[in-house]
Write an enzyme that holds these catalytic residues in place. Structure first.
Site, short mmCIF file in Angstrom:
data_model
loop_
_atom_site.label_atom_id
_atom_site.label_comp_id
_atom_site.label_asym_id
_atom_site.label_seq_id
_atom_site.Cartn_x
_atom_site.Cartn_y
_atom_site.Cartn_z
CB SER A 242 -11.17 0.87 26.72
OG SER A 242 -10.55 -0.27 26.24
CG ASP A 465 -15.25 -1.85 20.42
OD1 ASP A 465 -14.10 -2.24 20.13
OD2 ASP A 465 -15.48 -1.06 21.34
CG HIS A 494 -11.98 0.46 21.62
ND1 HIS A 494 -12.89 -0.31 22.31
CD2 HIS A 494 -10.92 0.65 22.46
CE1 HIS A 494 -12.40 -0.58 23.50
NE2 HIS A 494 -11.22 -0.01 23.63
#
Length: 553
Positions: A242, A465, A494
């Site tokens: 991320s 995502d 994710h």
């Protein structure tokens, strides 16, 4: 937005927002911007690196505050980094670090000793997420091969946890419930949120003082190089998820010769024009698509959940619950805001779908207890959540210019909410303090490496995502020469490293353990959908219990 959860029982549901650059407004670039990265800050980094290599890290038992219930094999320590890299001899801050030594035991053959390959440093994203728990994953089957070859290194970035922690409000007042969450807010509600955003930005300045401007993605990348040296590594093996992919990419751009191997899992779009305002708009649009996936799944299991046999009927069930909660909060604490936040997490992780669907069904059929268990604010996690929110705001607001005119925000989000109402306004409110941010802004670094400058990088991404929309993975792949993208098709989790997809994990292990990558862009079939089971007990999963660590406004 949330940070990627490392797929494991020890994984944490932390938060990341991957927003992007504005159409107008903002303060000119400050010291510490990329223009200065080749001068004072890079010289300061070299000084800090030399100092850290000489000092090393004195690892000892972990305190309860660092890694709760850490097994004996997990040790903790600290590394000192300059608050301001332009003045490396000035104020120092300490970052907490955790480590589990490589076992060097082959999990498939106990008689075979595995060669140690150095350290694997992990960052789960945020900004505002801690990776201190990472060494715990070495006990899990999915990670034992990696844990055999690498020392597993977690750490809390600057501002997070005990690493020179930031705060913007009194944690006692951070979690408030019930709260509203209008998909199409009134002018009066907008004025309230603007006032709240201004107050929050002032609180960050008042509680953090002059250090506020030094919490940036570029400094996170510099800190990573100091950590590398303190661990006595010439080259770094790094796994970022991320937001961790963004400053990992910054690190690769600033220090390409210091990279051994790098995995970027669920990448942020690194294009400077998307850091951070425009990425938020992209993200809100992507969450609408993922919310549609979830509603479609619920509709296909109407025999279990009784929420409607079409996505439109499921939407009406959700809106019915939201309207009821606006009139009377469940358990006195769960209002529309808590409902939305709980269902937003299902946009990150489809293994949350059954518990959310069952809680909504139970609530609409007269039993609010499952929803209260999932959605009620947890006072015990308020301090961590407030800290995560403060770091999130500081890093993203400092990183780039944002629109300073409320009319720009109102225009852009009003337009988007017409077609993507699920997350748009809540995402805007989370980031609105950046419109009124008191610290100087920077210009985002133009992430880019040429052929041969950087060892090949492995990029992992799920095609649907929502937190880090897939175009960001394509952009990261284009900008890092020689990188290879592995896509999980028709999936939206994710953070997919070490998850249920054996194909994805095969590429991950081949790269980390052997340095082997596919010749070109590879794809994997999606992992199986979650099983609908109305008989399961609905309570907080481990990831639910940890989700407050970098909480939303």
């Amino acid at each position: 937005m949330k940070a990627a959860a490392l797929y494991s029982a020890a994984g944490s549901l932390l938060l990341t927002t991957l927003a992007a650059a504005p159409a107008a407004g903002g303060t000119p670039a400050a010291p510490g911007s990329p223009a200065a990265s080749g001068a004072a800050e890079l010289r300061g980094t070299a000084v800090a690196v030399a100092r850290a290599r000489a000092a090393g890290i004195d690892f000892g038992p972990c305190s309860r505050a660092e890694v709760p219930q850490a097994p004996a094999g997990v040790r903790c320590g600290t590394v000192s980094v300059p608050l301001d890299y332009a003045h490396p001899g000035g104020r120092q801050i300490r970052l907490t670090v955790s480590r589990a030594r490589a076992t060097q035991k082959d999990p498939r053959n106990s008689k075979r000793k595995v060669p140690r390959q150095g350290v694997l440093v992990y960052n789960p994203g945020g900004p505002g997420a801690s990776g201190m728990y990472f060494p715990l994953v070495g006990t899990l089957a999915e990670w034992k091969q990696v844990a055999a070859a690498y020392d597993l290194i977690g750490y809390a970035p600057r501002g997070v946890g005990r690493s020179a922690p930031l705060s913007c409000v009194d944690p006692k007042h951070f979690f408030k419930g019930p709260t509203a969450s209008p998909a199409h807010p009134s002018d009066a509600y907008k004025r309230q949120r603007v006032a709240r955003a201004k107050a929050y930005a002032r609180g960050c300045a008042e509680r953090s003082g002059s250090k506020l401007g030094f919490y940036t993605s570029l400094n996170n990348a510099r800190d990573l190089d100091v950590l590398r040296a303190a661990l006595d590594e010439d080259r770094l093996t790094y796994l970022g998820a991320s937001y961790g992919t963004y400053f990992g990419a910054l690190y690769a751009s600033l220090f390409p010769s210091h990279v051994r191997r790098m995995v970027l899992d669920s990448p942020v779009n690194p294009a400077p024009e998307r850091i951070w305002y425009r990425s938020n708009l992209d993200q809100s649009a992507a969450f609408e698509d993922r919310w549609a996936d979830f509603r479609d799944w619920i509709a296909r299991h109407d025999d279990v959940y009784r929420l409607g046999a079409t996505p439109a009927k499921v939407q009406r069930s959700y809106e019915t619950a939201r309207d009821r909660l606006a009139k009377k909060a469940a358990g006195g604490k769960v209002g529309p805001g808590q409902l939305q936040s709980t269902f937003l997490s299902a946009g990150y992780y489809d293994d949350f779908w059954p518990s959310r669907a069952e809680a909504l069904s139970a609530y609409l059929h007269g039993d609010p207890r499952p929803l209260v268990r999932l959605a009620a604010p947890d006072p015990g996690s308020a301090a961590e959540a407030e800290n995560g929110s403060a770091v999130y705001s500081a890093v993203e607001c400092n990183d780039a210019s944002w629109p300073t005119d409320w009319k720009v925000w109102d225009r852009d989000n009003t337009r988007l909410a017409r077609v993507a109402p699920f997350e748009t306004w809540d995402n805007a409110w989370m980031n609105l303090p950046c419109a009124y941010w008191p610290a100087p802004r920077q210009r985002p670094l133009d992430v880019r490496t040429g052929p041969g400058e950087l060892p090949p990088v492995l990029i992992l991404a799920a095609e649907r995502d929502a937190a880090a929309p897939y175009p960001g993975a394509l952009e990261m792949n284009r900008r890092l020469a020689g990188s290879v993208l592995v896509t999980e098709r028709d999936a939206g989790t994710h953070g997919i490293a070490g998850g249920p997809n054996k194909c994805v994990n095969g590429h991950l292990y081949a790269y980390l353990l052997e340095g082997r990558l596919p010749a070109r862009h590879a794809s994997c079939a999606p992992h199986p959908e979650p099983v609908a089971d109305g008989r399961r007990a609905v309570g907080k999963t481990q990831r639910d219990a940890l989700k407050g660590k970098a909480g939303r406004h």
